[in-house]
Design an enzyme around this catalytic site. Sequence first.
Site, PDB file in Angstrom:
ATOM      1  N   ASP A  47       1.048  -1.431  -0.147  1.00  0.00           N
ATOM      2  CA  ASP A  47       0.017  -0.015  -0.108  1.00  0.00           C
ATOM      3  C   ASP A  47       0.976   1.421   0.150  1.00  0.00           C
ATOM      4  O   ASP A  47       0.440   2.256  -0.055  1.00  0.00           O
ATOM      5  CB  ASP A  47      -1.053   0.134   1.210  1.00  0.00           C
ATOM      6  CG  ASP A  47      -0.349  -0.031   2.538  1.00  0.00           C
ATOM      7  OD1 ASP A  47       0.709  -0.016   2.581  1.00  0.00           O
ATOM      8  OD2 ASP A  47      -0.929   0.135   3.409  1.00  0.00           O
ATOM      9  N   SER A  48       2.219   0.955   0.127  1.00  0.00           N
ATOM     10  CA  SER A  48       3.227   1.979   0.025  1.00  0.00           C
ATOM     11  C   SER A  48       2.959   2.907  -1.356  1.00  0.00           C
ATOM     12  O   SER A  48       3.384   4.058  -1.798  1.00  0.00           O
ATOM     13  CB  SER A  48       4.461   1.802   0.231  1.00  0.00           C
ATOM     14  OG  SER A  48       4.788   0.667  -0.743  1.00  0.00           O
ATOM     15  N   ASP A  86      -1.237  -6.239  -0.470  1.00  0.00           N
ATOM     16  CA  ASP A  86      -1.341  -5.510   0.802  1.00  0.00           C
ATOM     17  C   ASP A  86      -2.511  -4.944   1.089  1.00  0.00           C
ATOM     18  O   ASP A  86      -3.160  -4.359   0.464  1.00  0.00           O
ATOM     19  CB  ASP A  86      -0.358  -4.318   0.831  1.00  0.00           C
ATOM     20  CG  ASP A  86       0.231  -4.185   2.280  1.00  0.00           C
ATOM     21  OD1 ASP A  86       0.039  -4.603   3.126  1.00  0.00           O
ATOM     22  OD2 ASP A  86       0.942  -3.181   2.187  1.00  0.00           O
ATOM     23  N   LYS A 116      -1.233  -9.660   2.784  1.00  0.00           N
ATOM     24  CA  LYS A 116      -0.270  -9.029   4.060  1.00  0.00           C
ATOM     25  C   LYS A 116      -1.400  -7.973   4.707  1.00  0.00           C
ATOM     26  O   LYS A 116      -2.047  -7.406   4.227  1.00  0.00           O
ATOM     27  CB  LYS A 116       0.730  -8.234   3.734  1.00  0.00           C
ATOM     28  CG  LYS A 116       1.415  -7.509   4.814  1.00  0.00           C
ATOM     29  CD  LYS A 116       2.696  -6.920   4.454  1.00  0.00           C
ATOM     30  CE  LYS A 116       2.776  -5.551   4.131  1.00  0.00           C
ATOM     31  NZ  LYS A 116       2.298  -4.591   5.051  1.00  0.00           N
ATOM     32  N   GLU A 118      -1.548  -5.279   8.481  1.00  0.00           N
ATOM     33  CA  GLU A 118      -0.849  -4.872   9.581  1.00  0.00           C
ATOM     34  C   GLU A 118      -1.590  -5.095  10.958  1.00  0.00           C
ATOM     35  O   GLU A 118      -2.673  -5.114  10.741  1.00  0.00           O
ATOM     36  CB  GLU A 118      -0.729  -3.331   9.494  1.00  0.00           C
ATOM     37  CG  GLU A 118      -0.069  -3.062   8.236  1.00  0.00           C
ATOM     38  CD  GLU A 118       0.341  -1.236   8.163  1.00  0.00           C
ATOM     39  OE1 GLU A 118      -0.301  -0.644   8.954  1.00  0.00           O
ATOM     40  OE2 GLU A 118       0.856  -0.967   6.985  1.00  0.00           O
ATOM     41  N   GLU A 185       9.081  -4.276  10.626  1.00  0.00           N
ATOM     42  CA  GLU A 185       9.380  -2.781  10.192  1.00  0.00           C
ATOM     43  C   GLU A 185       9.972  -1.906  11.464  1.00  0.00           C
ATOM     44  O   GLU A 185       9.529  -1.701  12.411  1.00  0.00           O
ATOM     45  CB  GLU A 185       8.290  -1.916   9.420  1.00  0.00           C
ATOM     46  CG  GLU A 185       8.735  -0.812   8.955  1.00  0.00           C
ATOM     47  CD  GLU A 185       7.685  -0.302   7.779  1.00  0.00           C
ATOM     48  OE1 GLU A 185       6.837  -0.899   7.422  1.00  0.00           O
ATOM     49  OE2 GLU A 185       8.043   0.925   7.464  1.00  0.00           O
TER      50      GLU A 185
HETATM   51  O1  KIV Z   1       3.681  -1.075   1.795  1.00  0.00           O
HETATM   52  C1  KIV Z   1       4.736  -1.401   1.832  1.00  0.00           C
HETATM   53  O2  KIV Z   1       5.455  -1.204   0.966  1.00  0.00           O
HETATM   54  C2  KIV Z   1       4.999  -2.187   3.125  1.00  0.00           C
HETATM   55  C3  KIV Z   1       6.413  -2.397   2.988  1.00  0.00           C
HETATM   56  C4  KIV Z   1       7.184  -1.441   3.622  1.00  0.00           C
HETATM   57  C5  KIV Z   1       6.753  -3.923   4.157  1.00  0.00           C
HETATM   58  O3  KIV Z   1       4.194  -2.668   3.815  1.00  0.00           O
END
Ligand code: KIV
Length: 283
Positions: A47-48, A86, A116, A118, A185
């Site tokens: 989600d970055s 994510d 994934k 959080e 992280e």
């Molecule tokens: O969204 C992302 O890129 C991440 C990584 C920094 C692990 O969660």
Amino acid sequence: MSRKKVTILDVKDKKEKGEPITMLTAYDYPTGLLVDQAGIDIILVGDSLAMVVLGHENTVAVTMDEMLHHCKAVARGAKYPLLIGDMPFMSYQVDEKEAVRNAGRFLKEGGMDVIKLEGGRDMASTVRAIVDAGIPVMGHIGLTPQTISKLGGYRVQGKDVATAKALLDDAWALESAGAFSLILEAIPSPVAKLITERVSIPTIGIGAGPDCDGQVLVIHDLIGLFDRFVPKFVKKYANIFPAIVEALEGYRDEVIAGTFPGPEHGYSMDDEALQALLKELGE
Ligand code: KIV
């Protein structure tokens, strides 16, 4: 080189054998293709992308539909790495049924293999529900960017005894809930080492030192394509932003000077046909 698609079993196997696991983010067809060709084990459609691709201030704004749009493009480019989607903010926090439904969309529509999310102990029962539905889950603890307001900013987590112990409790809770792997992280290297030694599932570090089972970076940070900031834990292996600007300036200058396009970039026409066309036009 003959390659076979990476599975969660291959990733678990690497931990058992002590072989480092490589992981990078990708967000579209070309980055998926590039990461695939570099022989990286795992791609995270992170989600970055909210920040490095869509230009938002943080990761909170990105939606399920935007994430799926990018996942599909990555899946078209990357055939061999394990693909992880994510889950965006508020796609899994409200209730478990919705979390399972949204997780399923990453596999059914996005072409991902794993999701994934959080969170630690607070998310263990959601992780269990998703795993029970047949969807492998990667956890993410330490600095969790979706809850940046609650954490009070992008800062290292687990620096004292109580918060470091809480991270271990989070890791154990996710492991017990059936997570296949964990992102660690921005946590002190000795704490990441302890977690890595005390869980049976692979840990992938970002700003968590060298003793995790694997490492992940945001591709735009690694290749120098993000203009805003570079976190302390990033190593830039290339700086393509200025290289691209230089190429674009070259194009601009040549268009203005009339040197691009040259004859080699155009299509010719048979002279007889041209004369016939001019005649047709009465010239
Ligand atoms: O969204 C992302 O890129 C991440 C990584 C920094 C692990 O969660």
